[in-house]
Design an enzyme around this catalytic site. Structure first.
Site, PDB file in Angstrom:
ATOM      1  N   SER A  91      -4.824   4.066   6.284  1.00 53.30           N
ATOM      2  CA  SER A  91      -3.314   4.383   6.374  1.00 53.30           C
ATOM      3  C   SER A  91      -2.406   4.159   5.336  1.00 53.30           C
ATOM      4  O   SER A  91      -1.184   4.480   5.571  1.00 53.30           O
ATOM      5  CB  SER A  91      -3.101   4.048   7.818  1.00 53.30           C
ATOM      6  OG  SER A  91      -3.595   4.822   8.920  1.00 53.30           O
ATOM      7  N   LYS A 122      -0.311   6.748   4.326  1.00 52.88           N
ATOM      8  CA  LYS A 122       0.887   7.204   4.734  1.00 52.88           C
ATOM      9  C   LYS A 122       2.203   6.885   3.945  1.00 52.88           C
ATOM     10  O   LYS A 122       3.370   7.432   4.440  1.00 52.88           O
ATOM     11  CB  LYS A 122       1.087   6.696   6.368  1.00 52.88           C
ATOM     12  CG  LYS A 122       0.155   7.198   6.993  1.00 52.88           C
ATOM     13  CD  LYS A 122       0.156   6.609   8.863  1.00 52.88           C
ATOM     14  CE  LYS A 122      -0.931   7.407   9.591  1.00 52.88           C
ATOM     15  NZ  LYS A 122      -2.031   6.372   9.880  1.00 52.88           N
ATOM     16  N   SER A 124       2.059   3.574  12.470  1.00 49.30           N
ATOM     17  CA  SER A 124       1.089   4.296  11.847  1.00 49.30           C
ATOM     18  C   SER A 124       0.592   5.457  12.686  1.00 49.30           C
ATOM     19  O   SER A 124      -0.731   5.775  12.648  1.00 49.30           O
ATOM     20  CB  SER A 124      -0.111   3.159  11.468  1.00 49.30           C
ATOM     21  OG  SER A 124      -1.026   3.947  10.477  1.00 49.30           O
ATOM     22  N   LYS A 140       2.923  -1.353   4.257  1.00 53.78           N
ATOM     23  CA  LYS A 140       2.140  -0.566   5.031  1.00 53.78           C
ATOM     24  C   LYS A 140       0.460  -1.215   5.465  1.00 53.78           C
ATOM     25  O   LYS A 140      -0.034  -1.723   4.500  1.00 53.78           O
ATOM     26  CB  LYS A 140       1.756   0.615   4.655  1.00 53.78           C
ATOM     27  CG  LYS A 140       1.294   1.642   5.475  1.00 53.78           C
ATOM     28  CD  LYS A 140       2.063   2.049   6.629  1.00 53.78           C
ATOM     29  CE  LYS A 140       1.491   3.013   7.775  1.00 53.78           C
ATOM     30  NZ  LYS A 140       0.265   2.103   8.555  1.00 53.78           N
TER      31      LYS A 140
END
Length: 323
Positions: free
Chosen positions: A46, A49, A101, A205
């Site tokens: 992720s 992202k 997320s 993140k």
């Protein structure tokens, strides 16, 4: 052998050779400070992202209203529980993307900003090429595993550095808790727990898939020092990020390499630095830096490029006025 087979073979060979990778870069210049296997292509889960959010911000308005498709709502993996037909502002989707997320948020943003998921992925790859992220290739906006969906710790750190230059991204990625005006007033807590600890973590993140393992990107600040840390397939990532940040903040300082002012160069040329050059370097590196002025052969030149070199590599450059 097909590209798919080559990628798959490379991936499994890598898994046998290197279990993890990491990098620490200067958030101001992008220079690598320390790292291990930082240029090896790996799944990033992720952390994808980060780039999804930036592309969505650049290709839509934050107050755009997105009608959630059935395909987006049914996305596999982590979710903010979007419902088909629900209308959600882009800004809310971005918070759901970065703090929780949400894969459904990723696909909804992709459909809206790119016209289709594939159209959006094309935008992601084009932007990566523009910034010379040559170790990166995307196949989806969420980071779900695909054998060709790969990046590196170095490229991912650069992605976060580039994205943080966008004020909207910075604001969203550094938010610890967000209360949505839609989604029945849902409150979202950022999954990146270091942002809630007093360790200098400002934005970042998290990521995880079974194949990628744990992935983490963190932007740290301490006084006037700014760094970005990325770890891939690191099970102890929270502690590793804190240790690496402490190590770099201990060993590196922002130092004045050149004071502002006027300097005499060759051929009776005078150059003016309007601001001092201050860089994050170690004590050892401070003794090794050298300054090089590049001038055009054009007699009507008005500007030159002042480079700071370390180990024959330009680690900083700025345009200077000729007098």
């Amino acid at each position: 052998m097909t590209a798919f087979a080559v990628s798959l073979t490379f991936y499994f060979l890598f898994q046998q050779v290197a279990k993890a990778s990491y990098v620490v870069i200067d958030a101001d210049t992008g220079r690598t400070l320390i790292g291990s296997n930082e240029h090896v292509r790996m799944p990033i889960a992720s952390l994808t992202k980060i780039w999804t959010a930036l592309i969505a911000i650049e290709n839509s308005n934050l107050d755009d209203e997105v009608v959630i498709s059935r395909e987006a709502a049914m996305s596999e993996g982590s979710s903010i529980y979007l419902e088909p037909g629900e209308v959600v502002p882009v800004e809310t989707l971005l918070y759901g993307l970065m703090l929780r997320s949400g894969n459904d948020a990723a696909y909804a943003l992709a459909e809206h900003a790119g016209g289709s998921v594939q159209g959006f992925v094309d935008l992601m790859n084009e932007k990566a090429m523009y910034y010379h992220l040559n170790e990166t290739y995307f196949t989806n906006p969420s980071g779900l595993h695909h054998d060709l969906h790969l990046s590196s710790a170095y490229d991912t750190a650069q992605m976060l550095r580039i994205a943080l230059e966008n004020e909207d991204f910075y604001r969203i990625a550094s938010t610890i808790q967000y209360k949505s005006n839609t989604k029945n007033g849902t409150t979202w807590l950022n999954k990146h727990r270091l942002l809630r600890e007093n360790v200098g973590a400002v934005a970042g993140k998290t990521g995880y898939t079974k194949v990628a393992g744990r992935t983490l990107a963190t932007y740290f600040e301490k006084d006037d020092e700014r760094i970005i840390i990325v770890t891939l397939n690191e099970a102890n990532d929270w502690q590793v990020h804190k240790q690496l940040a402490n190590q770099v903040f201990k060993e590196y300082d922002v130092k004045t390499i050149v004071k502002k002012g006027k300097y005499k160069a060759a051929n009776n040329v005078t150059v003016e630095l309007k601001e001092p050059i201050r860089l994050l370097i170690s004590d050892e590196e401070e003794d090794q830096v050298r300054n090089v002025l590049h001038l055009s052969r054009n007699k009507d030149r008005e500007f030159g490029i002042w480079h700071v070199f370390l180990n024959n590599e330009s680690i900083y450059s700025t345009r200077v006025t000729l007098k």
